[in-house]
Design a protein around this motif. Structure first.
Motif, PDB file in Angstrom:
ATOM      1  N   ARG A 168     -26.519-117.731  74.022  1.00 16.89           N
ATOM      2  CA  ARG A 168     -25.914-119.050  73.922  1.00 16.89           C
ATOM      3  C   ARG A 168     -24.509-119.047  74.527  1.00 16.89           C
ATOM      4  O   ARG A 168     -23.754-118.092  74.377  1.00 16.89           O
ATOM      5  CB  ARG A 168     -25.827-119.499  72.465  1.00 16.89           C
ATOM      6  CG  ARG A 168     -27.178-119.802  71.837  1.00 16.89           C
ATOM      7  CD  ARG A 168     -27.925-120.882  72.578  1.00 16.89           C
ATOM      8  NE  ARG A 168     -29.042-121.425  71.810  1.00 16.89           N
ATOM      9  CZ  ARG A 168     -29.940-122.248  72.300  1.00 16.89           C
ATOM     10  NH1 ARG A 168     -29.875-122.637  73.551  1.00 16.89           N
ATOM     11  NH2 ARG A 168     -30.929-122.699  71.536  1.00 16.89           N
ATOM     12  N   ILE A 169     -24.176-120.152  75.209  1.00 18.02           N
ATOM     13  CA  ILE A 169     -22.878-120.309  75.842  1.00 18.02           C
ATOM     14  C   ILE A 169     -22.135-121.443  75.141  1.00 18.02           C
ATOM     15  O   ILE A 169     -22.706-122.507  74.886  1.00 18.02           O
ATOM     16  CB  ILE A 169     -23.009-120.626  77.342  1.00 18.02           C
ATOM     17  CG1 ILE A 169     -24.037-119.701  77.998  1.00 18.02           C
ATOM     18  CG2 ILE A 169     -21.657-120.517  78.036  1.00 18.02           C
ATOM     19  CD1 ILE A 169     -23.699-118.242  77.948  1.00 18.02           C
ATOM     20  N   PHE A 170     -20.853-121.201  74.840  1.00 13.47           N
ATOM     21  CA  PHE A 170     -20.035-122.182  74.140  1.00 13.47           C
ATOM     22  C   PHE A 170     -18.749-122.455  74.935  1.00 13.47           C
ATOM     23  O   PHE A 170     -18.265-121.588  75.663  1.00 13.47           O
ATOM     24  CB  PHE A 170     -19.620-121.685  72.750  1.00 13.47           C
ATOM     25  CG  PHE A 170     -20.761-121.261  71.870  1.00 13.47           C
ATOM     26  CD1 PHE A 170     -21.318-122.135  70.956  1.00 13.47           C
ATOM     27  CD2 PHE A 170     -21.269-119.971  71.934  1.00 13.47           C
ATOM     28  CE1 PHE A 170     -22.365-121.745  70.142  1.00 13.47           C
ATOM     29  CE2 PHE A 170     -22.307-119.563  71.120  1.00 13.47           C
ATOM     30  CZ  PHE A 170     -22.855-120.458  70.221  1.00 13.47           C
ATOM     31  N   ILE A 171     -18.218-123.637  74.778  1.00 12.41           N
ATOM     32  CA  ILE A 171     -16.865-123.955  75.215  1.00 12.41           C
ATOM     33  C   ILE A 171     -16.087-124.371  73.971  1.00 12.41           C
ATOM     34  O   ILE A 171     -16.424-125.364  73.330  1.00 12.41           O
ATOM     35  CB  ILE A 171     -16.830-125.084  76.262  1.00 12.41           C
ATOM     36  CG1 ILE A 171     -17.540-124.637  77.545  1.00 12.41           C
ATOM     37  CG2 ILE A 171     -15.398-125.484  76.587  1.00 12.41           C
ATOM     38  CD1 ILE A 171     -17.558-125.696  78.628  1.00 12.41           C
ATOM     39  N   ASP A 172     -15.099-123.563  73.609  1.00 14.87           N
ATOM     40  CA  ASP A 172     -14.332-123.789  72.374  1.00 14.87           C
ATOM     41  C   ASP A 172     -15.248-123.927  71.168  1.00 14.87           C
ATOM     42  O   ASP A 172     -15.037-124.766  70.280  1.00 14.87           O
ATOM     43  CB  ASP A 172     -13.445-125.030  72.504  1.00 14.87           C
ATOM     44  CG  ASP A 172     -12.228-124.788  73.386  1.00 14.87           C
ATOM     45  OD1 ASP A 172     -11.802-123.623  73.497  1.00 14.87           O
ATOM     46  OD2 ASP A 172     -11.709-125.754  73.961  1.00 14.87           O
ATOM     47  N   GLY A 173     -16.304-123.114  71.139  1.00 11.72           N
ATOM     48  CA  GLY A 173     -17.199-123.089  69.997  1.00 11.72           C
ATOM     49  C   GLY A 173     -18.270-124.157  69.990  1.00 11.72           C
ATOM     50  O   GLY A 173     -19.097-124.196  69.082  1.00 11.72           O
ATOM     51  N   ILE A 174     -18.321-125.018  71.012  1.00 13.93           N
ATOM     52  CA  ILE A 174     -19.309-126.088  71.108  1.00 13.93           C
ATOM     53  C   ILE A 174     -20.320-125.717  72.190  1.00 13.93           C
ATOM     54  O   ILE A 174     -19.930-125.297  73.283  1.00 13.93           O
ATOM     55  CB  ILE A 174     -18.636-127.434  71.448  1.00 13.93           C
ATOM     56  CG1 ILE A 174     -17.640-127.806  70.355  1.00 13.93           C
ATOM     57  CG2 ILE A 174     -19.683-128.529  71.603  1.00 13.93           C
ATOM     58  CD1 ILE A 174     -18.218-127.940  68.977  1.00 13.93           C
ATOM     59  N   PRO A 175     -21.631-125.844  71.928  1.00 17.36           N
ATOM     60  CA  PRO A 175     -22.632-125.490  72.941  1.00 17.36           C
ATOM     61  C   PRO A 175     -22.349-126.151  74.283  1.00 17.36           C
ATOM     62  O   PRO A 175     -22.076-127.351  74.356  1.00 17.36           O
ATOM     63  CB  PRO A 175     -23.938-126.000  72.327  1.00 17.36           C
ATOM     64  CG  PRO A 175     -23.706-125.944  70.848  1.00 17.36           C
ATOM     65  CD  PRO A 175     -22.261-126.299  70.661  1.00 17.36           C
ATOM     66  N   ILE A 176     -22.441-125.364  75.348  1.00 17.46           N
ATOM     67  CA  ILE A 176     -22.028-125.844  76.670  1.00 17.46           C
ATOM     68  C   ILE A 176     -22.927-126.965  77.171  1.00 17.46           C
ATOM     69  O   ILE A 176     -22.502-127.769  78.017  1.00 17.46           O
ATOM     70  CB  ILE A 176     -22.003-124.659  77.661  1.00 17.46           C
ATOM     71  CG1 ILE A 176     -21.165-125.010  78.896  1.00 17.46           C
ATOM     72  CG2 ILE A 176     -23.413-124.234  78.046  1.00 17.46           C
ATOM     73  CD1 ILE A 176     -20.875-123.829  79.785  1.00 17.46           C
ATOM     74  N   ARG A 177     -24.160-127.061  76.674  1.00 14.18           N
ATOM     75  CA  ARG A 177     -25.065-128.112  77.153  1.00 14.18           C
ATOM     76  C   ARG A 177     -24.530-129.499  76.822  1.00 14.18           C
ATOM     77  O   ARG A 177     -24.896-130.474  77.480  1.00 14.18           O
ATOM     78  CB  ARG A 177     -26.447-127.935  76.534  1.00 14.18           C
ATOM     79  CG  ARG A 177     -26.486-128.043  75.021  1.00 14.18           C
ATOM     80  CD  ARG A 177     -27.894-127.872  74.477  1.00 14.18           C
ATOM     81  NE  ARG A 177     -27.914-127.889  73.021  1.00 14.18           N
ATOM     82  CZ  ARG A 177     -27.730-126.816  72.267  1.00 14.18           C
ATOM     83  NH1 ARG A 177     -27.529-125.643  72.832  1.00 14.18           N
ATOM     84  NH2 ARG A 177     -27.746-126.898  70.950  1.00 14.18           N
ATOM     85  N   ASN A 178     -23.662-129.602  75.808  1.00 15.15           N
ATOM     86  CA  ASN A 178     -23.101-130.905  75.452  1.00 15.15           C
ATOM     87  C   ASN A 178     -22.141-131.422  76.518  1.00 15.15           C
ATOM     88  O   ASN A 178     -21.853-132.613  76.572  1.00 15.15           O
ATOM     89  CB  ASN A 178     -22.371-130.823  74.107  1.00 15.15           C
ATOM     90  CG  ASN A 178     -23.322-130.633  72.945  1.00 15.15           C
ATOM     91  OD1 ASN A 178     -24.284-129.872  73.051  1.00 15.15           O
ATOM     92  ND2 ASN A 178     -23.088-131.301  71.839  1.00 15.15           N
TER      93      ASN A 178
END
Length: 792
Positions: A168-178
């Motif tokens: 899983r990939i996150f940006i600042d703890g939020i899934p990157i798909r968002n």
């Protein structure tokens, strides 16, 4: 003393910020700022700024030092109001190490000491080089970036042998798909990133996601104070990249504004050759292998991200409104393999996202903390494929003996039916973490993640009667977890215990072809699973720490795997099962050891993954060159990775790592009792032995006083691996050859520290580089970059 224990009786929180600079006005990067009474520390950013946002009211001594200065102590009075310091250091003193350097620990070091197997890439030093964020991550031990081409191409992450959405990939703890595909590691420049955290196998519950092989968390830079950084890069294949980051902070009100923007553009017209690059004479059938430029692979992306809010208020430690817009325009040169060439097919994407972040320590009473992040994003993903003429690798239209263009099919496109399909995707997500420090050595937490994904499909080229057979796709995911953290034996032994509950609901109405008739299919599915894990660390000595972690991990099928993705050539697979794994890590941290001007540290990790129903990409369809996903049954993987870092006199740096894993198909018999021919084989199309070495030397006063000049070299190695199961086809097995890549770079910063000029040469031996089912990546390339950072 624990960082959460304060001796002051005043519970009002203040902030302490400041700017550290030299006498010549240039900012001081990576200066240690340490509040001994609270055992709190931080480092200055590239503009010399720092901030402590949750300091109890009181009087403190603040210690500030760098490797080049002796260090100074300043007393500050935060009894009644927050303060902002302007600190000027001399820059003509020798190097002096102080015990406080050992006391201070980076964010990554603190996470590691909780027992998790994690690597942290700090991007501050690398941001001035002509490097993509994916390249920096690719140098991490245990990580292999799988790209299908050059800048902007689709990217998969291989972590200890697990790939795709298993990581899983996150940006600042939020899934990157968002965020949408146009705001990804392929497009975000390193200058916008503070650090990249790579969790191997076991993912902390606070990140609140389902992941089988770990996760990668991209922590975006949060610059402090008024600042401006701008950079422009130009290089091979007509590649242009622009990045601007600016911000303002009012030290009296703690009001913050930060705006970042980026632009990427490239023709990606690099040369390709080999078994899949050939021209066929349509009249004679004669095959001629050629060296050809990619002629239809241009890529453009741009984005803007803004954060507006307050920090260090009585009612909030931080409250931030975030806005993000980005878009992407991408020519499509091939399908998932290089066997079919396109000359007109392309995709477009635009994404908008709004978010609200709130955090507060001691929110109702001492020890109770909460943070929440809510986001709403809307993405349009369009595929444009309306011309059915066939192209060859020379960029020519294939014609018959009468000179007429040869078409794939009448009234079709290059990859199937003609389409202007537009996927309208909406993502709503919330992650909330609540924790309670009920004892100096014990802490409990409750974490919740909610994600609602919907996709509406519209294609004006399809009859309305056909479109009516499709409906909105719904995917709802909820993850709840409970954590318990504790430490014993004067914080030598630290334990993190967690439990996770996963629930997913999928619903869709889609069209299928059955008996030459198009019908409607209703698919609705509910999934729920339990997971749990433990992370332990034990400090044998201040410089020797043992780490271990284990987790029963679950990863539910994602939207592209279940619902497909036309722009990526992905077919839907509605009957996928969740993948699950028993993960185990055992490792250690050694150092940092310091001997005169030498220092080094060593990290190593051994892992085991016992996996069921692993979701992998299937074999591409030979006609349409599309693919779907499939469950693989049982896989067992074990291996290790290690990383050694060496520093001499803060001038000469070496970082080298090695990763090896052994992932084998572990299901002996099928449902009929027949033995699988590939039982015991390594996973197909998966690299299993990689290594990376980075060397840098920094010169001081080489050209002018206070100027900076550095040279660097990077070597990346990937051992050969088979494209398919190694047991099949005893001779002539298709494999990805061994790849040894050499990169060189140099950077010069002017004495005023405002301007940096850097040069990078990548793949200087022009090695033929492959990935993802033998997709060839760029060869030798050169880039130059100018970075401007004015001093305020």
């Amino acid at each position: 003393m624990n960082s959460f224990c304060y001796s002051t009786k005043n519970d009002n929180l203040m902030s302490l910020s400041g700017k550290v600079s030299y006498k010549n006005g240039s900012p001081v990067e990576m200066a240690l700022v340490y509040i001994k009474k609270l055992n709190k520390s931080t480092y200055t950013d590239e503009n010399g700024n720092f901030i402590f946002s949750d300091v109890p009211a009181g009087i403190y001594s603040v210690f500030i030092k760098t490797f080049e200065t002796e260090g100074i102590t300043i007393k500050v009075d935060l009894s009644k109001k927050s303060d902002h310091l302007s600190v000027v250091l001399k820059n003509d003193q020798g190097i002096a190490l102080d015990d406080v350097m050992v006391v201070s620990k980076s964010k990554g070091k603190l996470i590691k000491e909780k027992g998790y197997a994690i690597d942290v890439v700090n991007t501050q030093e690398m941001a001035i080089q002509n490097l993509q964020s994916t390249e920096l991550l690719n140098r991490t031990s245990g990580v292999k970036i799988r790209q299908s081409g050059g800048l902007g191409s689709h990217t998969h992450f291989n972590l200890n042998g697990l790939t795709g959405n298993s990581v899983r990939i996150f940006i600042d703890g939020i899934p990157i798909r968002n965020y949408g595909e146009s705001f990804s590691l392929s497009s975000i420049p390193p200058a916008m990133i503070e650090r990249i955290e790579t969790y191997k196998g076991v993912l902390p519950a606070a990140l609140s996601e389902d992941a089988l092989g770990g996760g990668i968390n991209i922590v975006l830079k949060k610059n402090i104070g008024t600042h401006l950084t701008a950079s422009y890069s130009f290089g091979s294949f007509n590649t242009h990249q622009v990045n601007i980051d600016a911000g303002y902070r009012n030290p009296e009100t703690n009001f913050n504004v930060d705006v970042s923007t980026f632009y990427n553009s490239t023709d990606n017209n690099y040369e390709v050759w080999g078994d899949n690059v050939y021209v066929i004479d349509p009249n004679t059938g004669k095959v001629e292998y050629v060296r050809a430029e990619r002629f239809h692979d241009a890529y453009k992306s741009k984005g803007l991200k803004a954060n507006i809010g307050y920090t260090s208020k009585n009612w909030a430690d931080e409250i931030t409104l975030g806005l993000m817009i980005s878009d992407m325009d991408n020519d499509i040169q091939t399908g998932p393999t290089m066997d079919i060439v396109y000359g007109n097919r392309r995709s477009k994407l635009d994404s908008k996202m709004a978010s609200l972040k709130y955090s507060k320590n001691d929110i109702l009473f001492k020890g109770l903390s909460a943070n929440t992040f809510t986001s709403f994003s809307h993405t349009n993903r369009m595929v444009i494929d309306t011309m059915s003429v066939m192209y060859n690798w020379l960029g020519d239209i294939i014609r018959d003996d009468e000179g007429n263009p040869i078409n794939w099919q009448s009234n079709g496109g290059e990859a199937g039916d003609a389409t202007l399909e537009n996927n309208k995707e909406v993502n709503v997500a919330n992650r909330t973490n609540i924790s309670y420090q009920f004892h100096p050595q014990h802490k409990i937490g409750v974490h919740y993640f909610f994600n609602r994904f919907t996709r509406d499909v519209n294609d004006p080229l399809r009859p309305q009667s056909i479109q009516d057979l499709s409906d909105t796709r719904y995917l709802t995911k909820q993850i709840a977890s409970v954590t318990y953290e504790s430490n014993f034996l004067d914080e030598k032994l630290k334990a993190n215990l967690f439990y996770k509950y996963y629930k997913q609901h999928v619903k869709l109405l889609d069209r299928i072809r059955e008996d030459n008739e198009i019908k409607s299919l209703i698919n609705e599915n509910d999934i729920d699973f339990n997971g749990y894990g433990l992370a332990l660390s034990y400090a044998v000595s201040p410089k020797i720490t043992l780490l271990t972690s284990a987790e029963k991990a679950v990863r539910m099928p994602g939207d592209s795997e279940l619902l497909g993705n036309t722009s990526g050539g992905i077919e839907p697979t509605y009957d996928l099962l969740p993948e699950n794994s028993n993960n185990f890590n055992l490792g250690f941290l050694l150092g940092t050891y310091i001997l005169n001007k030498h220092s080094f540290n060593l990290e190593a990790n051994y892992f085991i993954r016992d996996i069921s129903d692993l979701i992998i990409r299937g074999i591409s369809n030979s006609i349409s060159d599309t693919y779907g996903y499939e469950n693989l049954g049982k896989v067992k993987s074990s291996g290790f990775d290690a990383e050694l870092k060496y520093n001499y006199d803060n001038r000469f740096f070496v970082a080298t790592n090695f990763s090896n894993f052994n992932a084998r198909y572990n299901l002996r018999y099928d449902e009929n009792g027949s033995k699988y021919g590939h039982y015991g084989d390594r996973l197909r199309n998966t690299p299993y032995l990689t290594s990376n070495t980075y060397i840098e030397y920094k010169f001081s006063k080489l050209f002018k006083e206070n100027s900076k000049f550095s040279v660097n070299y990077n070597f990346g190695y990937t051992h050969e691996f088979f494209r398919n199961w190694e047991s099949y086809a005893s001779t002539g097995k298709a494999y990805i050859p061994t790849q040894a890549i050499h990169d060189f770079g140099a950077s010069y910063t002017a004495p005023n520290n405002k301007i940096t000029l850097s040069f990078n040469a990548k793949n200087i031996t022009d090695e033929q580089v492959f990935d993802n089912w033998a997709m060839q990546k760029p060869g030798r390339s050169f880039y130059i970059k100018l970075t401007y950072r004015p001093i305020f």
